[in-house]
Design a protein around this motif. Structure first.
Motif, PDB file in Angstrom:
ATOM      1  N   HIS A   1      50.209   7.309  38.524  1.00  0.00           N
ATOM      2  CA  HIS A   1      49.884   8.624  37.633  1.00  0.00           C
ATOM      3  C   HIS A   1      50.840   8.159  36.821  1.00  0.00           C
ATOM      4  CE1 HIS A   1      47.289  10.613  40.610  1.00  0.00           C
ATOM      5  NE2 HIS A   1      48.153  10.002  41.369  1.00  0.00           N
TER       6      HIS A   1
ATOM      7  N   HIS B   1      43.852  14.020  37.994  1.00  0.00           N
ATOM      8  CA  HIS B   1      44.932  13.322  39.091  1.00  0.00           C
ATOM      9  C   HIS B   1      44.844  13.565  40.319  1.00  0.00           C
ATOM     10  CE1 HIS B   1      47.346  11.595  35.646  1.00  0.00           C
ATOM     11  NE2 HIS B   1      46.754  12.621  34.657  1.00  0.00           N
TER      12      HIS B   1
ATOM     13  N   ALA C   1      40.312  11.060  40.133  1.00  0.00           N
ATOM     14  CA  ALA C   1      41.616  10.016  40.276  1.00  0.00           C
ATOM     15  C   ALA C   1      41.170   8.935  40.873  1.00  0.00           C
ATOM     16  CB  ALA C   1      42.653  10.758  40.938  1.00  0.00           C
TER      17      ALA C   1
ATOM     18  N   THR D   1      45.962   6.528  36.862  1.00  0.00           N
ATOM     19  CA  THR D   1      45.277   7.566  36.009  1.00  0.00           C
ATOM     20  C   THR D   1      46.190   8.000  34.956  1.00  0.00           C
ATOM     21  OG1 THR D   1      44.238   8.139  38.340  1.00  0.00           O
ATOM     22  CG2 THR D   1      44.257   9.830  36.563  1.00  0.00           C
TER      23      THR D   1
END
Length: 713
Positions: A140, A29, A34, A43
């Motif tokens: 994310h 991440h 990422a 991600t």
């Protein structure tokens, strides 16, 4: 206007460990991975495990790390337990700007460059989770779920959250219960965490109970006496968990179909650490009606009933169907009630010990039939009886489950014989009880002289010898030889096999003058009947060579052992256990003839292979270890012989008893390197113990007894 932030669970004060998972999450991440992954979408990381493993705590711990790294980026925490809950939480994220969850996903996709979305407890397999993931080239997502099949959402970043390592578990328990981490408390805590399977939820509940009741030293006793009640408790202190251990497991179990629930309850009475698929498949292919050794008697009514119940669970269509079974397993994987692993091309299933405890506690029967008896029938159906070590690889997978079988749950004599056969290969003493039970049942049902009864007696004698009880095998084999000569004649293979076994027993008991004529007769008759290369003939040749070695006729033994080893390598392969027996006998012959350098590589190879195949505590492994120590001693390397002798002696005392002939022999062997290395105090201490034992076993005038006496002068 910035979106409203839904409150998320806090990281508990005593959060410990998980650095391995967090480090990998940081890499994907925060690192180069990422930016690469964002070309196709956010991600994504999936954290999957059974309830109570700490998935949510890892997610919120990562959220705090994310906020430190990106202080201007928002973190959103949403409830993934159902579609309705997920829609509601997504709606609240941007309600000041949009009117529906669809617009919320668009806002995440098109809005702020960086954000973290945690979808917690996405356990419902019917939830189409992919529809709720923003289609964005940035952002994310962390998903926590019991459903192991969710890994397809992040194939490269799915983490199975295992139980905590032992040391982290101990630290967590002591810290959470406000107990000092010292040499007194740490072993107590270690026993507790292992009993609880190192599951964070269970550790949190235990710590709460210990803190309030001040009972670290007595907790295990209380837990074992009141297991169900403790697993049903919710924590008295706020430690980040809302549910009891039992309710956490129960919520998943009750979502399974009835057939799968039945399968899980059966698995709970096996050694649930490692259930090999090949065992299930073999038993099912046989319709669960296979009896390892059939007699003239038909199967018991209970046997047929048990087989029908097992068939209704595993073979509802009338026969084994691999796809159907995989679907049953898939149900369990969706709630992380089972774990799937592979090794050497074989699939294995396992469950957490607290899942096993819960399943055992809710019922001990299925369809009015004892689960223990159903499991016994299941295992018997996968068992076969043959020559010693014929099915060794399969039996290593089967034996941990058979060790859990209760004698009273076995209804077929043939099942007892099968279980005894499996266990004796691996040196388990429980083999004796099963085989004795088989003999008693067949004596009363089909008669003393029935062939099945005689075969069971032969197995019992072999079992006695494998666990070092040659003295108990002797009268059985003498009686058996007399009966087989009378019933079958002197040249029948069963008669010759019994004669060879008896010769071997005589030799092991030091009665070489009785062993020699029997051994020579057996070899002569086998050679006449079978020819020079038959395995039974090679066994007779090997046994005769052992007798020659015991009589000091090493030059006579050597060509026999060399021939046996050469032919067994060719017929059976270099790693077969019978090949290793021949190799071990050649070690003895070489050492006796002073060819110790030739013996050493063979002795090392035999020990290594037996440890790998049989385990470190099998008597055959210990015999090889003793022979390697002898070789070191002959090569004037006493410092290498000493620790091996000590290890063998310690295990012989435990397995055979301190007064067993083999234990006494190793005790004498150990005295020699102690003398050579000048360890006089240890030498005299051991000699004082060894002297009365040698006088009892060998007599006061035996040369070994005289040697020990000289050590004390």
């Amino acid at each position: 206007m910035k979106a409203a932030l839904k409150p998320r669970p806090r990281v508990v004060d005593c959060f410990i460990g998980r650095e391995d998972i967090l480090s990998l999450m940081r890499d994907i991440h925060f690192g180069d991975d990422a930016s690469r992954s964002r070309r196709d979408g956010p991600t994504v990381t999936v954290l999957t495990a059974m309830g109570g493993s700490g998935k949510t705590q890892i997610a919120v711990k990562f959220a705090s790390m994310f906020e430190e790294r990106f202080p201007e980026s928002p973190v959103f925490f949403v409830d993934g337990t159902s579609e309705a809950a997920l829609k509601a939480d997504l709606d609240t994220l941007v309600r000041s700007q949009t009117d529906s969850y669809d617009d919320a996903l668009v806002w995440l996709a098109n809005g702020t460059e960086n954000w973290l979305l945690i979808i917690d407890n996405a356990d419902d397999p019917s939830l189409k989770l992919s529809l709720f993931l923003p289609r964005a080239p940035h952002g994310h997502i962390i998903i926590t779920t019991r459903d192991a099949t969710r890994r397809m959402l992040a194939p490269q970043s799915t983490h199975i959250v295992d139980v905590l390592p032992t040391e982290d578990s101990v630290t967590l328990l002591l810290t959470s219960s406000s107990r000092e981490d010292n040499e007194t408390n740490r072993p107590l805590a270690k026993d507790i965490v292992e009993e609880l399977g190192r599951l964070p939820l269970a550790l949190a509940h235990a710590a709460s109970y210990i803190l309030i009741n001040d009972c670290l030293d007595t907790f295990l006793k209380t837990y074992r006496e009141s297991q169900r009640q403790l697993l049903q408790r919710t924590p008295d202190l706020d430690q980040g968990y809302r549910y009891s251990v039992e309710s956490t497991i129960e919520m998943s179990f009750h979502r399974l179909s009835s057939r799968v629930q039945g399968m899980m309850q059966l698995f709970a009475y096996l050694d649930a650490r490692s259930i090999a698929r090949c065992i299930i498949e073999r038993a099912a292919d046989r319709g669960f009606l296979h009896i390892p050794q059939w007699s003239e008697l038909p199967p018991n009514t209970a046997t047929v009933q048990q087989a029908e119940i097992l068939q209704s669970i595993f073979c509802p269509g009338g026969k084994w169907n691999a796809f159907d079974f995989d679907e049953m397993v898939r149900e369990c994987l969706k709630y992380s009630l089972l774990r799937l692993s592979t090794a050497d091309g074989e699939r294995f299933y396992s469950m957490h010990p607290l899942v096993q405890t819960y399943l055992q506690s809710i019922s001990n029967s299925l369809w009015d039939c004892s689960i223990r008896q159903l499991v016994t029938r299941f295992l018997a159906s996968a068992t076969d009886v043959g020559n010693l070590y014929q099915y060794f690889t399969f039996n290593r997978l089967l034996s941990p489950h058979i060790l859990l079988v209760h004698l009273e749950d076995v209804v077929e004599a043939g099942d007892h014989l099968g279980f005894g056969y499996v266990l004796v290969e691996l040196g388990h003493l429980q083999a004796i009880s099963h085989t004795e039970q088989c003999v008693d049942m067949w004596r009363s049902s089909i008669g003393e002289n029935a062939e099945y009864t005689l075969e069971a007696l032969q197995h019992l004698a072999v079992s006695y010898k494998v666990v070092g009880r040659q003295i108990d095998a002797l009268p059985l084999e003498e009686s058996l030889l007399e009966k087989r000569r009378e019933l079958l004649g002197p040249d029948h293979p069963d008669t010759l096999m019994t004669m060879g076994n008896l010769a071997n027993t005589y030799n092991s008991l030091g009665r070489q003058t009785d062993a020699l004529p029997l051994g020579e007769e057996v070899l002569q008759r086998w050679r006449k009947i079978l020819g020079p290369d038959h395995l039974s003939m090679l066994m007779a040749m090997n046994n005769l060579a052992r007798t020659f070695n015991s009589l000091g006729r090493h030059q006579d033994a050597l060509p026999l052992v060399e021939e046996v080893l050469e032919k067994r390598r060719k017929l059976l392969g270099p790693d077969h256990l019978d090949t290793l027996i021949a190799m071990n006998n050649l070690v003895v012959a070489y050492n006796s003839l002073g060819r110790n350098k030739d013996a050493l590589p063979l002795a090392e190879e035999v020990l290594e292979k037996r440890e790998n195949m049989l385990g470190p505590d099998h008597l055959s492994t210990l015999i090889a270890m003793n022979n390697l120590a002898n070789t070191y001693l002959h090569l004037e390397r006493p410092e290498e012989a000493l620790p091996l002798y000590k290890k063998v002696l310690d295990k012989y005392k435990r397995l055979l008893g301190p007064e067993h002939r083999d234990t006494v022999d190793v005790m004498f062997n150990l005295l020699l390197p102690l003398k050579t290395l000048g360890k006089d105090e240890e030498l005299k201490k051991l000699a004082r113990i060894a002297l009365p034992l040698h006088e009892k076993v060998y007599g006061s005038d035996h040369i070994k007894t005289a040697w020990i006496r000289s050590f004390l002068d």
